[in-house]
Design a protein around this motif. Structure first.
Motif, PDB file in Angstrom:
ATOM      1  N   GLU A 125      37.104  34.065  43.159  1.00 55.91           N
ATOM      2  CA  GLU A 125      37.715  35.201  42.463  1.00 55.91           C
ATOM      3  C   GLU A 125      38.722  34.786  41.401  1.00 55.91           C
ATOM      4  N   ALA A 126      39.067  33.521  41.348  1.00 54.73           N
ATOM      5  CA  ALA A 126      40.075  33.059  40.384  1.00 54.73           C
ATOM      6  C   ALA A 126      39.618  33.346  38.961  1.00 54.73           C
ATOM      7  N   ALA A 127      40.541  33.826  38.129  1.00 52.36           N
ATOM      8  CA  ALA A 127      40.276  34.133  36.715  1.00 52.36           C
ATOM      9  C   ALA A 127      39.164  35.164  36.540  1.00 52.36           C
ATOM     10  N   THR A 128      39.041  36.095  37.499  1.00 46.53           N
ATOM     11  CA  THR A 128      38.079  37.190  37.398  1.00 46.53           C
ATOM     12  C   THR A 128      38.820  38.501  37.650  1.00 46.53           C
ATOM     13  N   PRO A 129      38.213  39.624  37.270  1.00 41.83           N
ATOM     14  CA  PRO A 129      38.856  40.927  37.543  1.00 41.83           C
ATOM     15  C   PRO A 129      39.069  41.190  39.029  1.00 41.83           C
ATOM     16  N   ALA A 130      38.328  40.475  39.870  1.00 38.94           N
ATOM     17  CA  ALA A 130      38.442  40.682  41.313  1.00 38.94           C
ATOM     18  C   ALA A 130      39.595  39.901  41.936  1.00 38.94           C
ATOM     19  N   ALA A 131      40.266  39.085  41.149  1.00 38.31           N
ATOM     20  CA  ALA A 131      41.336  38.241  41.679  1.00 38.31           C
ATOM     21  C   ALA A 131      42.423  39.059  42.358  1.00 38.31           C
ATOM     22  N   ARG A 132      42.851  38.608  43.510  1.00 31.58           N
ATOM     23  CA  ARG A 132      43.895  39.287  44.274  1.00 31.58           C
ATOM     24  C   ARG A 132      45.111  38.380  44.410  1.00 31.58           C
ATOM     25  N   PRO A 133      46.313  38.949  44.495  1.00 30.04           N
ATOM     26  CA  PRO A 133      47.505  38.123  44.704  1.00 30.04           C
ATOM     27  C   PRO A 133      47.429  37.404  46.046  1.00 30.04           C
ATOM     28  N   LEU A 134      48.001  36.225  46.111  1.00 26.85           N
ATOM     29  CA  LEU A 134      48.111  35.531  47.380  1.00 26.85           C
ATOM     30  C   LEU A 134      49.235  36.165  48.179  1.00 26.85           C
ATOM     31  N   THR A 135      49.036  36.292  49.469  1.00 28.97           N
ATOM     32  CA  THR A 135      50.065  36.869  50.318  1.00 28.97           C
ATOM     33  C   THR A 135      51.186  35.864  50.541  1.00 28.97           C
ATOM     34  N   VAL A 185      51.122  28.749  42.077  1.00 32.87           N
ATOM     35  CA  VAL A 185      51.192  30.122  42.578  1.00 32.87           C
ATOM     36  C   VAL A 185      52.580  30.681  42.270  1.00 32.87           C
ATOM     37  N   GLN A 186      52.660  31.689  41.409  1.00 30.70           N
ATOM     38  CA  GLN A 186      53.928  32.313  41.061  1.00 30.70           C
ATOM     39  C   GLN A 186      53.705  33.780  40.721  1.00 30.70           C
ATOM     40  N   ASN A 187      54.670  34.602  41.035  1.00 27.17           N
ATOM     41  CA  ASN A 187      54.557  36.025  40.744  1.00 27.17           C
ATOM     42  C   ASN A 187      54.525  36.290  39.243  1.00 27.17           C
ATOM     43  N   ARG A 188      55.231  35.491  38.464  1.00 29.06           N
ATOM     44  CA  ARG A 188      55.333  35.736  37.021  1.00 29.06           C
ATOM     45  C   ARG A 188      54.022  35.510  36.267  1.00 29.06           C
ATOM     46  N   LEU A 200      45.153  30.264  37.721  1.00 29.77           N
ATOM     47  CA  LEU A 200      46.305  30.108  38.602  1.00 29.77           C
ATOM     48  C   LEU A 200      46.437  31.374  39.440  1.00 29.77           C
ATOM     49  N   ALA A 201      47.250  31.322  40.475  1.00 30.95           N
ATOM     50  CA  ALA A 201      47.320  32.457  41.396  1.00 30.95           C
ATOM     51  C   ALA A 201      48.630  33.217  41.250  1.00 30.95           C
ATOM     52  N   VAL A 202      48.545  34.519  41.502  1.00 35.36           N
ATOM     53  CA  VAL A 202      49.707  35.397  41.475  1.00 35.36           C
ATOM     54  C   VAL A 202      50.239  35.540  42.897  1.00 35.36           C
ATOM     55  N   LEU A 203      51.539  35.405  43.056  1.00 40.53           N
ATOM     56  CA  LEU A 203      52.168  35.535  44.365  1.00 40.53           C
ATOM     57  C   LEU A 203      52.617  36.968  44.599  1.00 40.53           C
ATOM     58  N   GLU A 204      52.312  37.480  45.762  1.00 42.77           N
ATOM     59  CA  GLU A 204      52.717  38.826  46.139  1.00 42.77           C
ATOM     60  C   GLU A 204      54.176  38.808  46.606  1.00 42.77           C
ATOM     61  N   CYS A 205      54.978  39.688  46.049  1.00 46.58           N
ATOM     62  CA  CYS A 205      56.393  39.786  46.443  1.00 46.58           C
ATOM     63  C   CYS A 205      56.591  41.002  47.350  1.00 46.58           C
ATOM     64  N   PRO A 206      57.629  41.035  48.196  1.00 44.82           N
ATOM     65  CA  PRO A 206      58.653  40.001  48.324  1.00 44.82           C
ATOM     66  C   PRO A 206      58.154  38.775  49.071  1.00 44.82           C
ATOM     67  N   CYS A 207      58.709  37.640  48.716  1.00 47.97           N
ATOM     68  CA  CYS A 207      58.364  36.395  49.405  1.00 47.97           C
ATOM     69  C   CYS A 207      59.494  35.402  49.192  1.00 47.97           C
ATOM     70  N   SER A 212      59.137  29.894  45.726  1.00 53.59           N
ATOM     71  CA  SER A 212      58.765  31.231  45.262  1.00 53.59           C
ATOM     72  C   SER A 212      59.658  31.653  44.102  1.00 53.59           C
ATOM     73  N   ASP A 213      59.069  32.394  43.155  1.00 49.30           N
ATOM     74  CA  ASP A 213      59.880  32.931  42.056  1.00 49.30           C
ATOM     75  C   ASP A 213      60.155  34.420  42.236  1.00 49.30           C
ATOM     76  N   CYS A 214      59.853  34.967  43.415  1.00 51.64           N
ATOM     77  CA  CYS A 214      60.198  36.359  43.690  1.00 51.64           C
ATOM     78  C   CYS A 214      61.720  36.486  43.693  1.00 51.64           C
ATOM     79  N   SER A 215      62.227  37.494  43.037  1.00 51.85           N
ATOM     80  CA  SER A 215      63.675  37.611  42.868  1.00 51.85           C
ATOM     81  C   SER A 215      64.351  38.522  43.887  1.00 51.85           C
ATOM     82  N   ASP A 216      63.612  39.015  44.853  1.00 56.45           N
ATOM     83  CA  ASP A 216      64.215  39.865  45.880  1.00 56.45           C
ATOM     84  C   ASP A 216      65.321  39.096  46.602  1.00 56.45           C
TER      85      ASP A 216
END
Length: 268
Positions: A125-135, A185-188, A200-207, A212-216
């Motif tokens: 799913e990487a680099a496709t419309p189906a890509a999901r954030p990593l938990t 893997v980063q939220n940004r 590359l992968a998107v990180l799901e926040c909060p984490c 992690s680059d989540c700012s919570d």
């Protein structure tokens, strides 16, 4: 940026000051502090992956086998399972498979097996419309291996997180964005070419976990007030606003750990 561990001390409850004991490599360029990253991560993942239990299901995998679980597929045996491929898209999530090394390099019998769910989210799913954030759980376990990542340069890593100590996710060490020291893997990365084109992968926040680059729950460091070298350690006093100090104190526990993090000059 690479998150660094520091220990929070409270000799006086003086509003606006954080006294952190850190390794001598601490930088005056620090811009933010996680108020209670470790505690929050443990609380958030306790129900889903058994943080703190004796099964070692959460946290960095050292390859000893104590972190093996059906959710990661590690240790399943490359000679006992099929090679990961397109078939994984329709398979049971925790079905184990052997990493296809023509797609993603790996090293070692233990590290070269994964699950169809992780192969799908990392590769198919990487680099496709189906890509999901990593938990956050996947991030904490370092179980995913984004297709667009590459093994981090040795110069990017502190000695305590080099591949010899933390070989995850594929036995070769942490993955970085190509040509940088930024994690793979980063939220940004959300909505950018890094995720939609590079894989590359998107990180799901909060984490709130190391790297992690989540700012919570983060507060801004306004200034560095002073530093003092104590042998191999350095005591650094940071200044924050009174309101942010209250946030830190509300979450603090004796012996707690905070993170100090600054954007890398090469950060995307």
């Amino acid at each position: 940026p690479v998150a660094r561990r520091s220990i929070l001390h409270m000799p006086h409850a003086t509003a606006g000051l954080l006294l952190l004991t850190a390794l001598a490599c601490a930088s005056a360029e620090t811009v933010s502090v996680d108020a209670a990253g470790n505690a929050k991560a443990a609380e958030s993942s306790a129900e889903t992956c058994g943080a703190g239990d004796d099964q070692g299901k959460c946290g960095f995998d050292d390859g000893s086998g104590s972190y093996a679980s059906v959710e990661t597929g590690r240790g399943a045996g490359t000679d006992k399972v099929s090679t990961c491929g397109e078939w994984c898209a329709g398979a049971e999530a925790n079905a184990p498979c052997a990493i296809d090394t023509t797609v993603m390099p790996c090293k070692g019998e233990y590290w070269c097996t994964t699950t169809c769910a992780l192969w799908t989210v990392s590769i198919l799913e990487a680099a496709t419309p189906a890509a999901r954030p990593l938990t956050c759980e996947q991030f904490i376990r370092t179980s995913a291996f984004p297709r667009g990542g590459e093994v981090c340069s040795d110069s990017c890593l502190l000695n305590e997180i080099k591949p010899s100590r933390y070989p995850a996710p594929t036995g070769l060490g942490f993955l970085c964005a190509p040509g940088t020291c930024d994690p793979a893997v980063q939220n940004r990365y959300n909505g950018t070419f890094k995720a939609t084109e590079l894989g590359l992968a998107v990180l799901e926040c909060p984490c709130n976990w190391f790297g992690s680059d989540c700012s919570d729950d983060w507060v801004a460091v306004e200034r560095v007030l002073r530093k003092e070298r104590l042998g191999d350690f350095e005591t650094t006093v940071f200044g924050v606003s009174e309101a942010d100090w209250q946030r830190v104190m509300a979450e603090h526990r004796p012996g707690g750990v905070v993170r100090v993090q600054a954007p890398s000059p090469t950060a995307w």
